[in-house]
Design a protein around this motif. Structure first.
Motif, PDB file in Angstrom:
ATOM      1  N   ILE A  55     -31.992 -31.986  29.453  1.00  0.00           N
ATOM      2  CA  ILE A  55     -33.394 -31.601  29.702  1.00  0.00           C
ATOM      3  C   ILE A  55     -34.021 -33.049  29.099  1.00  0.00           C
ATOM      4  O   ILE A  55     -33.670 -33.509  28.873  1.00  0.00           O
ATOM      5  N   GLU A  59     -40.351 -31.752  29.617  1.00  0.00           N
ATOM      6  CA  GLU A  59     -40.361 -30.291  29.882  1.00  0.00           C
ATOM      7  C   GLU A  59     -39.850 -29.841  28.564  1.00  0.00           C
ATOM      8  O   GLU A  59     -39.797 -29.913  27.451  1.00  0.00           O
ATOM      9  N   THR A 184     -36.979 -23.071  31.835  1.00  0.00           N
ATOM     10  CA  THR A 184     -37.675 -24.323  31.700  1.00  0.00           C
ATOM     11  C   THR A 184     -38.503 -24.474  32.085  1.00  0.00           C
ATOM     12  O   THR A 184     -38.801 -23.421  32.995  1.00  0.00           O
ATOM     13  N   THR A 185     -39.723 -24.960  31.796  1.00  0.00           N
ATOM     14  CA  THR A 185     -40.822 -25.358  31.940  1.00  0.00           C
ATOM     15  C   THR A 185     -41.090 -26.105  31.518  1.00  0.00           C
ATOM     16  O   THR A 185     -41.512 -27.611  31.090  1.00  0.00           O
ATOM     17  N   ASP A 186     -42.604 -26.774  32.060  1.00  0.00           N
ATOM     18  CA  ASP A 186     -43.539 -27.936  31.419  1.00  0.00           C
ATOM     19  C   ASP A 186     -43.668 -27.646  30.349  1.00  0.00           C
ATOM     20  O   ASP A 186     -44.393 -26.448  29.591  1.00  0.00           O
TER      21      ASP A 186
END
Length: 195
Positions: A55, A59, A184-186
């Motif tokens: 990661i 993120e 996962t995302t911002d």
């Protein structure tokens, strides 16, 4: 938001059993599995069941699971790791008969923070870890309730960082954790909710 496939990760320690279904991932923890370094107890345990993938800064990783953790020190949530002596585990842990939300931050030695959430027992918990340069922000929520800030902690993010779901059963056999999603995302852009 991107859903991670369970097959994208690798286990830090293989669980007793892993089973995938349409409803997620069922993980049976080995008795004695745990992650801890030195503080107060004097031992080093590095047998957690963490399913990790890389990661990056900017993120966030989110893991959702059912909080069925009835026995002392049963635990599940998100694990973030740069190396064997620098890592964070955050989520829900049974302590003294009730679930608590908290984190263990390890930079050579571990520390532990925990806040009781007895009303979370048996419900769906989501833990989110957001990566900013040199720092991790941990938030958690139950069902669709608002996010709670759990911890802001330093962690070297200039190294290769891996993250994903984890569980441990330090004191018993038979813990099965039902993970519902891994995404996962911002990363969150602010530490505090805007008023």
């Amino acid at each position: 938001m991107r859903t991670a496939e369970w097959s994208e990760g690798h286990w830090t320690t293989e669980p007793e059993r892993v089973r995938t279904s349409d409803e997620g991932l069922l993980v049976t923890a080995k008795e004695g599995s745990d992650a801890w370094r030195i503080t107060s107890y004097g031992f080093i345990h590095d047998t957690e069941h963490a399913l990790l993938r890389p990661i990056s800064v900017g993120e966030a990783v989110e893991v959702a699971f059912r909080a069925d953790l009835p026995e002392q020190f049963d635990q599940a949530g998100v694990f973030l790791k740069t190396d064997d002596t620098n890592w964070i585990k955050a989520g829900v842990e049974c302590s003294d008969g009730e679930p608590g939300v908290g984190a263990v931050v390890t930079r050579g030695e571990s520390d532990w923070s925990l806040s009781p959430v007895p009303e979370w027992a048996g419900r769906i918990v989501t833990v989110r870890a957001s990566l900013a340069p040199g720092a991790i922000t941990i938030r958690a929520r139950v069902d669709e309730e608002p996010w709670r800030l759990v911890r802001v902690a330093p962690l070297a993010t200039d190294a290769i960082l891996q993250a994903g779901p984890f569980c441990c059963a330090p004191t018993r056999a038979g813990l099965v954790v039902h993970f519902l999603s891994w995404r996962t995302t911002d990363a969150d852009t602010a530490l505090h909710a805007e008023g």
